[in-house]
Design an enzyme around this catalytic site. Structure first.
Site, PDB file in Angstrom:
ATOM      1  CB  CYS A  38     114.169  23.788  92.819  1.00  0.00           C
ATOM      2  SG  CYS A  38     115.673  22.319  92.832  1.00  0.00           S
ATOM      3  CG  ASP A 456      76.664  44.453  85.217  1.00  0.00           C
ATOM      4  OD1 ASP A 456      76.494  43.979  84.095  1.00  0.00           O
ATOM      5  OD2 ASP A 456      75.980  43.636  86.254  1.00  0.00           O
TER       6      ASP A 456
END
Length: 506
Positions: A38, A456
């Site tokens: 599971c 940037d």
């Protein structure tokens, strides 16, 4: 070799008892008494700790003789975040397996791409994941088969070959072994009149598709997910003819190993709806993998956000809109070309340059549901373009032609198996490539979660507004505390300035 979470028994037991979905895909719980495995969030009553054992992959569970739980469908968990944040042999191999390389090229092809012997690759995967490349690819084929069985009316023989099985007999045997049901029994049990469980990989309750060959799936993810920057960025930079935003969905064309496709991705609170139209169903697994990669759906937002929150100046950004992802790409070479086209120009100008290339050199496609017209040109086609026809400055033209030539002849590789540091160094060796271009390719094409863009302009402006250092050197030093998640820090910083993406540096 890195030790996986499955070796920490106490932590795994706590996750299972709390049914914590954040750990789905990190490890799998196998129950010794029922021989079923599971996901940690399975809704059934947890077994006694003494009856649990833990594995790092669904393939390892299957190889050990456990069957997939019919209720929580552990084979369709979100992928482990490990394969996105790491750059070692195992992670690179897992990215290639997800991209279907073993099915197309076998283990020798996988090993050749990684630069190791087949024995080394098999030994490493077996040691860390409890399963070799064949078993991992087999588990992926079983998942694809289940998806097609439950969501399409295709004959079983067509599904077998579309999922990558060599024969119908192997397909039947594998499905029965993994799911304890025959293919026809799986189809008869599919809940066609109610919504599928969110964490499943597909939506069995989907209405019939309007287009022949179209499939509608649900792509699971770990919450939270903030779709604003993710889909907003993709829409803002969309290349006409290849991408579009239509009816609340990001749509684009896909160049795939066996053909082409068109995908529509729609954000929802608990999943991303994925509508795929493929010219060849054998490309289904690859298409899903690339869409997940594009949207960074296998990320672990809790781990990322917790690390960034540790910086007191950064914490308010995370708390305001947690769960940001890094918008990536479905085609690494395409993104590199577009990064060069976007050097020192506005977003609108970059889209115009790319649209011209697409119209002149892209492969045409038919899109009856929208306005998509072409696949982005291959690097082989772009390498044959007359440089004098390119409407760009001579220096950027040289950068463009050099890049596509290196991509076309293979001297620069940008596949999912790429070594991030080595590839970045090779890009920096090309004319016209500065740190910004190399790092944005590392971040969005290669998937390096620690790529950073200190030069940037938008990042520097956002940093200054927050009281962070704004010079590249000082900001890089401060960002050491954000590692290994600096690419996600970039997304939060861009978001403070609405990220206009204009006038990108080299």
């Amino acid at each position: 070799m890195q030790t996986g979470m499955h070796t920490d028994t106490e932590r795994c037991v706590r996750a299972v008892r709390s049914k914590d979905a954040r750990f789905d895909g990190w490890f799998f719980t196998a129950v010794l008494t029922t021989r079923i495995y599971c996901r940690p969030s399975c809704p059934v009553v947890p077994p006694k700790p003494g009856n649990m054992t833990f594995y790092p992959s669904a393939a390892a569970c299957q190889q050990a003789g456990f069957r997939a739980c019919k209720r929580c469908r552990p084979d369709t968990s979100p992928g482990s975040p490990e394969w996105n944040r790491r750059a070692d042999l195992t992670a690179r191999a897992m990215r290639l397996i997800a991209d279907g390389v073993v099915d197309r090229e076998g283990i020798p092809g996988l090993a050749a791409r990684l630069g190791y012997s087949t024995r080394q690759v098999e030994r490493q995967l077996l040691a860390e994941l409890g399963a070799g490349p064949l078993a991992l690819a087999r588990a992926q084929r079983a998942q694809t088969a289940r998806l097609l069985i439950e969501t399409t009316p295709l004959p079983m023989a067509d599904i077998a070959f579309a999922a990558g099985f060599a024969s119908v007999r192997t397909f039947n045997d594998t499905v029965r072994e993994v799911y304890a049901l025959s293919p026809s029994e799986l189809r008869s049990r599919a809940p066609r009149n109610r919504p599928a469980r969110t964490t499943a990989g597909a939506a069995p309750g989907t209405a019939p598709s309007a287009s022949p060959g179209a499939l509608t799936l649900r792509l699971p993810f770990r919450a939270p997910l903030n779709p604003d920057n993710l889909f907003g960025h993709l829409a803002a930079t969309a290349v006409p003819g290849v991408e579009e935003w239509r009816d609340g969905a990001y749509r684009r064309t896909l160049r795939l190993p066996y053909g082409h496709g068109i995908v529509a991705l729609t954000p929802n609170p608990d999943h991303v709806a994925c509508r795929l139209t493929l010219s060849d169903l054998r490309d289904l697994t690859v298409a899903i993998s690339r869409c997940r990669r594009l949207l960074d759906l296998d990320a672990d937002p809790t781990a990322i956000d917790d690390q960034l929150r540790a910086d007191p100046l950064f914490a308010p950004l995370v708390d305001k809109a947690p769960g940001r992802r890094v918008p990536r790409t479905v085609d690494e070479e395409e993104f590199a070309v577009r990064a060069v086209l976007g050097q020192q120009v506005s977003t609108a100008a970059a889209r115009t340059h790319a649209a011209r290339l697409v119209a002149a050199h892209g492969d045409p496609v038919d899109d009856p549901e929208g306005g998509l017209t072409h696949l982005f040109p291959s690097t082989g086609a772009l390498a044959a373009v007359d440089p004098e026809t390119l409407a760009m400055p001579r220096t950027r033209r040289t950068t463009f032609t050099t890049l596509v030539a290196r991509l076309a002849d293979g001297s620069v590789g940008l596949g999912v198996e790429s070594d991030w540091a080595e590839t970045r160094a090779r890009l920096l060796g090309l004319p016209g490539f500065g740190p910004w271009t190399a790092d944005v390719i590392a971040m969005r094409a290669l998937g390096d979660p620690d790529a950073f863009l200190p030069t940037d302009l938008g990042i520097r402006r956002a940093a200054a507004e927050l009281g962070l250092p704004s010079t590249p050197a000082a900001l890089t030093a401060r960002a050491a505390a954000w590692r290994p998640w600096r690419a996600y820090a970039v997304q939060y910083l861009w978001a403070t300035d609405d990220h206009p993406i204009n006038f990108l540096p080299v």
